[in-house]
Motif scaffolding. Structure first.
Motif, PDB file in Angstrom:
ATOM      1  N   CYS A   1      50.064  18.611  33.516  1.00  0.00           N
ATOM      2  CA  CYS A   1      49.882  20.227  33.760  1.00  0.00           C
ATOM      3  C   CYS A   1      50.330  20.856  32.670  1.00  0.00           C
ATOM      4  N   ARG A   2      50.045  22.122  32.684  1.00  0.00           N
ATOM      5  CA  ARG A   2      50.383  23.224  31.700  1.00  0.00           C
ATOM      6  C   ARG A   2      50.969  24.235  32.229  1.00  0.00           C
ATOM      7  N   ILE A   3      51.939  24.703  31.540  1.00  0.00           N
ATOM      8  CA  ILE A   3      52.792  25.771  32.054  1.00  0.00           C
ATOM      9  C   ILE A   3      52.991  26.708  30.927  1.00  0.00           C
ATOM     10  N   ASN A   4      53.358  28.009  31.227  1.00  0.00           N
ATOM     11  CA  ASN A   4      53.674  28.962  30.280  1.00  0.00           C
ATOM     12  C   ASN A   4      55.258  29.244  30.333  1.00  0.00           C
ATOM     13  N   VAL A   5      55.907  29.154  29.461  1.00  0.00           N
ATOM     14  CA  VAL A   5      57.495  29.570  29.362  1.00  0.00           C
ATOM     15  C   VAL A   5      57.551  30.686  28.485  1.00  0.00           C
TER      16      VAL A   5
ATOM     17  N   LEU B   1      61.226  11.305  34.663  1.00  0.00           N
ATOM     18  CA  LEU B   1      61.538  10.433  33.740  1.00  0.00           C
ATOM     19  C   LEU B   1      60.082   9.992  32.915  1.00  0.00           C
ATOM     20  N   GLY B   2      60.191   9.830  31.709  1.00  0.00           N
ATOM     21  CA  GLY B   2      58.863   9.534  31.035  1.00  0.00           C
ATOM     22  C   GLY B   2      57.967  10.803  30.762  1.00  0.00           C
ATOM     23  N   THR B   3      58.341  11.933  30.675  1.00  0.00           N
ATOM     24  CA  THR B   3      57.620  13.180  30.540  1.00  0.00           C
ATOM     25  C   THR B   3      57.602  13.487  28.940  1.00  0.00           C
ATOM     26  N   VAL B   4      56.272  13.770  28.641  1.00  0.00           N
ATOM     27  CA  VAL B   4      55.959  13.940  27.101  1.00  0.00           C
ATOM     28  C   VAL B   4      55.531  15.342  27.104  1.00  0.00           C
ATOM     29  N   VAL B   5      56.339  16.165  26.208  1.00  0.00           N
ATOM     30  CA  VAL B   5      56.254  17.764  26.315  1.00  0.00           C
ATOM     31  C   VAL B   5      55.367  17.923  24.845  1.00  0.00           C
ATOM     32  N   ARG B   6      54.444  18.875  25.001  1.00  0.00           N
ATOM     33  CA  ARG B   6      53.548  19.251  23.890  1.00  0.00           C
ATOM     34  C   ARG B   6      53.454  20.489  23.906  1.00  0.00           C
ATOM     35  N   GLU B   7      53.273  20.949  22.459  1.00  0.00           N
ATOM     36  CA  GLU B   7      52.879  22.495  22.161  1.00  0.00           C
ATOM     37  C   GLU B   7      51.446  22.719  22.311  1.00  0.00           C
ATOM     38  N   LEU B   8      51.017  23.636  22.743  1.00  0.00           N
ATOM     39  CA  LEU B   8      49.516  23.873  22.749  1.00  0.00           C
ATOM     40  C   LEU B   8      49.012  25.000  21.973  1.00  0.00           C
TER      41      LEU B   8
ATOM     42  N   GLN C   1      45.119  29.356  20.426  1.00  0.00           N
ATOM     43  CA  GLN C   1      43.593  29.782  20.449  1.00  0.00           C
ATOM     44  C   GLN C   1      42.935  28.644  21.078  1.00  0.00           C
ATOM     45  N   THR C   2      42.995  27.222  20.869  1.00  0.00           N
ATOM     46  CA  THR C   2      42.179  26.456  21.482  1.00  0.00           C
ATOM     47  C   THR C   2      42.640  25.863  22.807  1.00  0.00           C
ATOM     48  N   MET C   3      43.968  26.095  22.929  1.00  0.00           N
ATOM     49  CA  MET C   3      44.793  25.533  24.241  1.00  0.00           C
ATOM     50  C   MET C   3      44.816  23.946  24.184  1.00  0.00           C
ATOM     51  N   GLU C   4      44.568  23.292  23.000  1.00  0.00           N
ATOM     52  CA  GLU C   4      44.374  21.954  22.768  1.00  0.00           C
ATOM     53  C   GLU C   4      45.916  21.476  22.176  1.00  0.00           C
ATOM     54  N   PRO C   5      46.273  20.297  22.481  1.00  0.00           N
ATOM     55  CA  PRO C   5      47.782  19.929  22.120  1.00  0.00           C
ATOM     56  C   PRO C   5      47.809  19.955  20.527  1.00  0.00           C
ATOM     57  N   ALA C   6      48.798  20.739  20.161  1.00  0.00           N
ATOM     58  CA  ALA C   6      49.206  20.990  18.610  1.00  0.00           C
ATOM     59  C   ALA C   6      50.046  19.794  18.139  1.00  0.00           C
ATOM     60  N   PHE C   7      51.278  19.593  18.595  1.00  0.00           N
ATOM     61  CA  PHE C   7      52.141  18.483  18.382  1.00  0.00           C
ATOM     62  C   PHE C   7      53.235  18.357  19.476  1.00  0.00           C
ATOM     63  N   ASP C   8      53.578  17.245  19.471  1.00  0.00           N
ATOM     64  CA  ASP C   8      54.870  16.789  20.441  1.00  0.00           C
ATOM     65  C   ASP C   8      55.915  17.583  20.156  1.00  0.00           C
TER      66      ASP C   8
ATOM     67  N   GLU D   1      56.953  33.459  23.788  1.00  0.00           N
ATOM     68  CA  GLU D   1      56.324  33.119  24.736  1.00  0.00           C
ATOM     69  C   GLU D   1      55.280  32.045  24.562  1.00  0.00           C
ATOM     70  N   HIS D   2      54.804  30.853  25.140  1.00  0.00           N
ATOM     71  CA  HIS D   2      53.900  29.980  24.813  1.00  0.00           C
ATOM     72  C   HIS D   2      53.458  29.170  25.795  1.00  0.00           C
ATOM     73  N   TRP D   3      52.469  28.507  25.583  1.00  0.00           N
ATOM     74  CA  TRP D   3      51.930  27.509  26.708  1.00  0.00           C
ATOM     75  C   TRP D   3      52.473  26.119  26.241  1.00  0.00           C
ATOM     76  N   ILE D   4      52.836  25.177  27.039  1.00  0.00           N
ATOM     77  CA  ILE D   4      53.064  23.740  26.463  1.00  0.00           C
ATOM     78  C   ILE D   4      52.602  22.803  27.780  1.00  0.00           C
ATOM     79  N   GLU D   5      52.412  21.563  27.368  1.00  0.00           N
ATOM     80  CA  GLU D   5      51.650  20.743  28.151  1.00  0.00           C
ATOM     81  C   GLU D   5      52.720  19.563  28.720  1.00  0.00           C
ATOM     82  N   LEU D   6      52.765  19.190  29.813  1.00  0.00           N
ATOM     83  CA  LEU D   6      53.462  18.250  30.478  1.00  0.00           C
ATOM     84  C   LEU D   6      52.792  16.944  30.854  1.00  0.00           C
ATOM     85  N   GLU D   7      53.242  15.967  30.358  1.00  0.00           N
ATOM     86  CA  GLU D   7      52.373  14.762  30.713  1.00  0.00           C
ATOM     87  C   GLU D   7      53.437  13.577  31.196  1.00  0.00           C
ATOM     88  N   MET D   8      53.256  13.368  32.411  1.00  0.00           N
ATOM     89  CA  MET D   8      54.219  12.053  32.901  1.00  0.00           C
ATOM     90  C   MET D   8      53.488  10.872  32.454  1.00  0.00           C
ATOM     91  N   LYS D   9      54.339   9.868  32.070  1.00  0.00           N
ATOM     92  CA  LYS D   9      53.798   8.509  32.040  1.00  0.00           C
ATOM     93  C   LYS D   9      54.795   7.285  32.703  1.00  0.00           C
TER      94      LYS D   9
END
Length: 483
Positions: free
Chosen positions: A10-14, A95-102, A105-112, A157-165
């Protein structure tokens, strides 16, 4: 129709809370006609924090709500009364959540940002804004009654991506309808949906398995893969991510070939090829090959061929039946043994890693960097988190506050750097929506005695970029602030 309550991406704005403004005030009481400055500082804004919670199994809490904002700090007051800090907002993740900066402009993952794998582990994803300083901080031997204070710092204020593995010791992997759900139901207390059609399992299931030796391990039932899963066919990417964290792969093969009459050897090779194509390191992951449905008649030759193929690849091989229980005890014993060995290779009770400090250090490094772009002849653009914050916190209606901002530019060496790069007196320097006339490096001034720790920390990591003069037209629309 039941809804799917499992969410693993999922993606959230914080947004952190804004800092409160500092107060410009002077002491007023009986028999003290000219009291000194006593304006209090603004409170710091609260931060948005992610915390790892072992009781959560998915990211369902963020499926429908996507915006989260912490409390702001309150403003400072007279009599040295400082503003209250805003409360942090703590968001709990499994547990196992990877957090990424989006990328904005593109809303693609920029870095972990962080990889949260331990209970209680925390990371600040949106720091609160700093409170502005009251006028008590700007007294010098020359300026005894500073009539200005800082504004509060707006929060990020920015968007981040949460990915659970999934965090499991072993994962059941294979084509659809090979009997993975039946196996996990037979081996553990998990009760996944079981039916005689492909893709019955749509979400991963976890089960706890206990061997006769007393050792227990967690096994994951991953939904079926198909050829081309590594390229996103079917729901390949949605499920392959859950195999990355497992220490051991239990590769389940249907010896009957299913409704399509598939070749078990071809299925075995196809799944291995998809694992390698998705993540090359999966090729080195320990694997146990499990031939399922061996209670069916006419599968003896296929079992023998698969066993030979598995041993050729260096993998242990077990012929089992999820229906009759044949071979399951031996499979559990070997799996528990391998899991134990793999656990010993890792520091079992690793200390809790505080990733917040490392993340904050990286954020501050990005924040302190300053970029100078020559937009056209005589026009320069300066950008960077720290220097833009100085501009935002300045009260542009107050001449003393503007003079102090110019002093801060001098302290961090911005004027010298601009001059060294070719900026001459009379050139225009733009920061955010404000424009300044460059006068060259300043000499000693009335603020020289002030020591600002924040300014000392702003290292000039400057990037100079020359742009075509054609960009000047686009920049002319920027608004200019009063000096």
């Amino acid at each position: 129709m039941p809804t799917n309550t499992f969410t693993d991406l999922c993606r959230i704005n914080v947004k952190g809370g804004d800092g409160g403004a500092g107060c410009m005030s002077f002491r007023r009481e009986a028999f003290v006609p000219k009291g000194g400055p006593d304006g209090g500082d603004g409170g710091n804004g609260g931060s948005v924090i992610l915390e790892c919670d072992s009781q959560l199994s998915s990211l369902i809490d963020y499926r429908f709500k996507h915006h989260f904002k912490a409390d702001r700090g309150t403003h400072g007051q007279g009599a040295r009364r400082h503003g209250r800090d805003g409360e942090d907002m703590v968001l709990r993740v499994p547990l196992g959540t990877v957090v990424r900066e989006l990328d904005p402009q593109t809303m693609e993952p920029a870095f972990d940002i962080a990889d949260l794998t331990q209970p209680g582990q925390r990371v600040v994803v949106a720091p609160g804004g700093a409170g502005g300083k009251g006028n008590i901080h700007f007294v010098t031997s020359v300026r005894r009654a500073p009539a200005f204070a800082e504004k509060g710092e707006p929060a990020q204020e920015h968007w981040i991506e949460l990915e659970m593995k999934l965090m499991a010791d072993a994962a059941l992997v294979g084509m659809p309808s090979v009997g993975k759900s039946s196996l996990i139901a037979r081996l553990s207390a998990a009760r996944p949906k079981i039916a005689d059609y492909p893709f019955t399992t749509l979400v991963p299931n976890l089960g706890m398995v206990r061997a006769k030796s007393g050792m227990s391990f967690v096994v994951a039932d991953v939904p079926g893969l198909i050829e081309g899963a590594s390229e996103g066919r079917g729901l390949g990417h949605e499920f392959l991510r859950h195999i990355e964290r497992t220490a051991l792969i239990l590769h389940v093969v249907d010896m009957t070939g299913g409704y399509e009459g598939r070749d078990p050897i071809a299925d075995y090779r196809a799944i291995n090829a998809e694992l390698v194509a998705y993540a090359s390191e999966l090729a080195q992951r320990p694997q146990i090959v499990v031939a399922n449905k061996c209670d069916m008649p006419g599968v003896e030759d296929a079992v023998a061929l698969l066993g030979e193929e598995a041993r050729k690849d260096g993998h242990p091989f077990f012929a089992v039946s999820a229906v009759t229980g044949k071979g399951l005890e031996e499979l559990v014993t070997e799996t528990a043994k391998q899991v134990s060995t793999l656990r010993q290779q890792i520091e079992v009770e690793a200390p809790l890693v505080d990733v917040s400090a490392e993340v904050e250090h990286r954020r501050q490094r990005r924040d302190r960097s300053i970029t100078i772009k020559m937009e056209s002849r005589g026009i320069w653009r300066v950008s960077g988190g720290a220097i833009e914050r100085m501009v935002i916190q300045t009260d542009w209606e107050n001449d003393e506050a503007v003079a102090y901002l110019q002093h801060r530019f001098e302290r961090i060496g911005l004027d010298n750097k601009l001059a060294a790069e070719g900026c001459v007196p009379g050139d225009e320097v733009r920061i955010l929506g404000y424009a300044f006339s460059f006068d060259g490096p300043e000499q000693e001034d009335e603020f020289a005695e002030l020591v600002d720790d924040d300014d000392e920390d702003v290292a000039l990591d400057v990037t100079i970029v020359d742009l075509d003069e054609s960009s000047d037209a686009a920049q002319d629309s920027d608004s200019k602030g009063d000096e």
